[in-house]
Design an enzyme around this catalytic site. Structure first.
Site, PDB file in Angstrom:
ATOM      1  CG  ASP A  12      -2.025   1.136   1.556  1.00  0.00           C
ATOM      2  OD1 ASP A  12      -1.589   1.757   0.448  1.00  0.00           O
ATOM      3  OD2 ASP A  12      -2.718   1.545   2.395  1.00  0.00           O
ATOM      4  CE1 TYR A 234      -3.088  -0.609  12.484  1.00  0.00           C
ATOM      5  CE2 TYR A 234      -2.779   1.171  11.890  1.00  0.00           C
ATOM      6  CZ  TYR A 234      -3.368   0.283  11.053  1.00  0.00           C
ATOM      7  OH  TYR A 234      -4.596   0.549  10.309  1.00  0.00           O
ATOM      8  CE  LYS A 237      -6.364  -2.860   9.165  1.00  0.00           C
ATOM      9  NZ  LYS A 237      -6.090  -1.199   9.022  1.00  0.00           N
TER      10      LYS A 237
HETATM   11  C1  F6R Z   1      -6.088   0.654   6.892  1.00  0.00           C
HETATM   12  C2  F6R Z   1      -7.548   1.014   7.084  1.00  0.00           C
HETATM   13  C3  F6R Z   1      -8.006   1.750   7.826  1.00  0.00           C
HETATM   14  C4  F6R Z   1      -7.678   2.772   9.108  1.00  0.00           C
HETATM   15  C5  F6R Z   1      -8.589   3.771   9.231  1.00  0.00           C
HETATM   16  C6  F6R Z   1      -8.473   4.601  10.399  1.00  0.00           C
HETATM   17  O1  F6R Z   1      -5.459   0.052   5.799  1.00  0.00           O
HETATM   18  O2  F6R Z   1      -8.019  -0.241   6.070  1.00  0.00           O
HETATM   19  O3  F6R Z   1      -9.560   0.792   8.406  1.00  0.00           O
HETATM   20  O4  F6R Z   1      -6.943   2.255  10.211  1.00  0.00           O
HETATM   21  O5  F6R Z   1      -9.122   4.306   8.526  1.00  0.00           O
HETATM   22  O6  F6R Z   1      -7.350   4.997   9.137  1.00  0.00           O
HETATM   23  P1  F6R Z   1      -6.010   6.953  10.083  1.00  0.00           P
HETATM   24  O7  F6R Z   1      -6.487   6.126  11.343  1.00  0.00           O
HETATM   25  O8  F6R Z   1      -5.182   6.932   9.017  1.00  0.00           O
HETATM   26  O9  F6R Z   1      -7.350   7.921   9.697  1.00  0.00           O
HETATM   27 MG    MG Z   2      -4.155   2.308   2.717  1.00  0.00          MG
HETATM   28 MG    MG Z   3      -4.504  -2.151   2.051  1.00  0.00          MG
END
Ligand code: F6R
Ligand code: MG
Ligand code: MG
Length: 371
Positions: A12, A234, A237
């Site tokens: 990603d 973290y 993903k």
């Molecule tokens: C990341 C994902 C999302 C993020 C969520 C919060 O691959 O799938 O679920 O964890 O959108 O993202 P932030 O903290 O960057 O706003």
């Molecule tokens: Mg992402």
């Molecule tokens: Mg992804």
């Protein structure tokens, strides 16, 4: 005949919008880099694809697995795509490139890798599976069903060339150890491990002696990188990918795909901290929307022709999977109503981020001994 290596490497490097999908310019940039490498003879062939917010590089070559040339090429493609992502101010540009400098192998640096080297058969059907918003253990159930479950794969019962079963290579991703297990003899032992999918993951599957295929060449492989483990915090993903060969002494294409007709619960959805159903979708629908999901899987089908990739066929772009998608949506609706409660929310030790330490700190003087 020279062996072929198929490498599927993903990262990603920026989402659009948010974590929903891959911007077409990133795919174009990836194609530009890989096209050059094909011209120079490093690659036999390639396809650049997007699944959810992950940029997917599928490459064929003669360099074997873990080749620094191929991994370096993938790294270069991700870096160039990151530049494009930064110019467009895409979300989380470059997030899966955990290091600034490439050191010979992308493993442990952020991208996910599934690759295998094998002798291409007279006809070689191959499926690249790409999942978004989940973790490597999401492959455990379908891979087990494909190569180990006679209720999924009729060939295990009726095809003499696969009746002996398969060998599963299982990794303990916490202890960094692996074990080979033989099915059907060790069925219950295998399930004892891989049912605990956040820790034990199927890495590879091998044929057994007496079948049509060489026993030392894998017939399936899954990426097992855990970003959390690599970075210590973290960072995004693990969104896994897998390659599965089919037919002629292996599960038929239809048996491979049948394993995805059940939308099983996987972890990784929304903030890496929720369980949800895995929904098989076409490329066009591989956009994570509702609550950043639900988790999705895309299947790209190919025939190999001396390393050339004939395809893809967008395998889940098929009304036969409507019922699975419908079920996945019902499960989505049901499980979402749990809000912040388990088992929708992951147990504490599996959540990718949590406010709990802060909450406990705030309450520390108010906690009293119970009688
Ligand atoms: C990341 C994902 C999302 C993020 C969520 C919060 O691959 O799938 O679920 O964890 O959108 O993202 P932030 O903290 O960057 O706003
Ligand atoms: Mg992402
Ligand atoms: Mg992804």
């Amino acid at each position: 005949m020279a062996k072929i290596t198929v490498s599927l490497i993903k990262a990603d490097v920026g989402g659009y919008p948010g974590h929903a999908s891959v911007h077409p310019d990133l795919i174009k940039e990836g194609e530009k880099v890989l096209k050059e490498a094909k011209k120079e003879g490093l690659l036999i062939d390639f396809r650049v694809m997007g699944a959810g917010d992950d940029l997917q590089l599928l490459m064929t070559h003669n360099k074997g697995v873990d080749s620094s040339d191929i991994h370096g090429l993938a790294w270069q493609a991700f870096e160039k795509a990151t530049k494009v992502a930064k110019n467009l101010k895409l979300y989380g540009a470059g997030q899966d490139l955990l290091s600034d400098a490439f050191s010979g192998n992308v493993r442990g640096m952020g991208p996910g890798v599934a690759e295998m080297e094998f002798t291409e058969r007279k006809a070689e059907p191959l499926v690249a599976f790409m999942m978004d918003k989940t973790e490597p253990g999401a492959f455990n159930l379908p891979i087990f069903k494909i190569f180990g479950d006679p209720f999924n794969t009729a060939g295990l019962v009726v095809d003499p060339s696969m009746h002996a079963g398969f060998i599963f290579e299982v990794w303990d991703i916490l202890e960094h150890k692996k074990v080979l297990m033989s099915l059907p003899e060790e069925l219950y032992d295998l399930l004892a491990l891989i049912g605990a999918k956040s820790r034990y993951v199927i890495k590879r599957v091998f044929p057994k002696k007496g079948g049509k295929l060489p026993v030392d060449e894998p017939v399936a492989v899954v990426s097992t990188e855990k970003l959390y483990e690599i970075a210590g915090e973290y960072v995004g993903k693990d969104d896994p990918v897998g390659l599965v060969r089919a037919q002629s002494g292996l599960p038929a294409l239809g048996e491979v795909l049948e394993a995805f007709s059940f939308p099983h619960l996987v972890s990784g959805w929304m903030r890496g901290s929720h369980n949800g159903p895995l929904m098989p979708v076409s490329f066009k629908d591989a956009r994570c929307t509702r609550f950043d999901g639900p988790p999705r899987v895309v299947g790209a089908g190919f025939q190999l022709s001396n390393g050339l990739l004939v395809g893809p066929v967008d395998l889940f772009d098929d009304p036969a999977y409507d019922i699975t998608r419908q079920k996945a949506q019902e499960i989505t609706d049901y499980i979402r109503r749990h809000g912040p409660f388990e088992p929708h929310r992951l147990p504490l030790e599996e959540m990718e981020y949590t406010t709990l330490p802060k909450v406990l700190q705030k309450l520390k003087d108010r906690f009293e001994e119970v009688e």
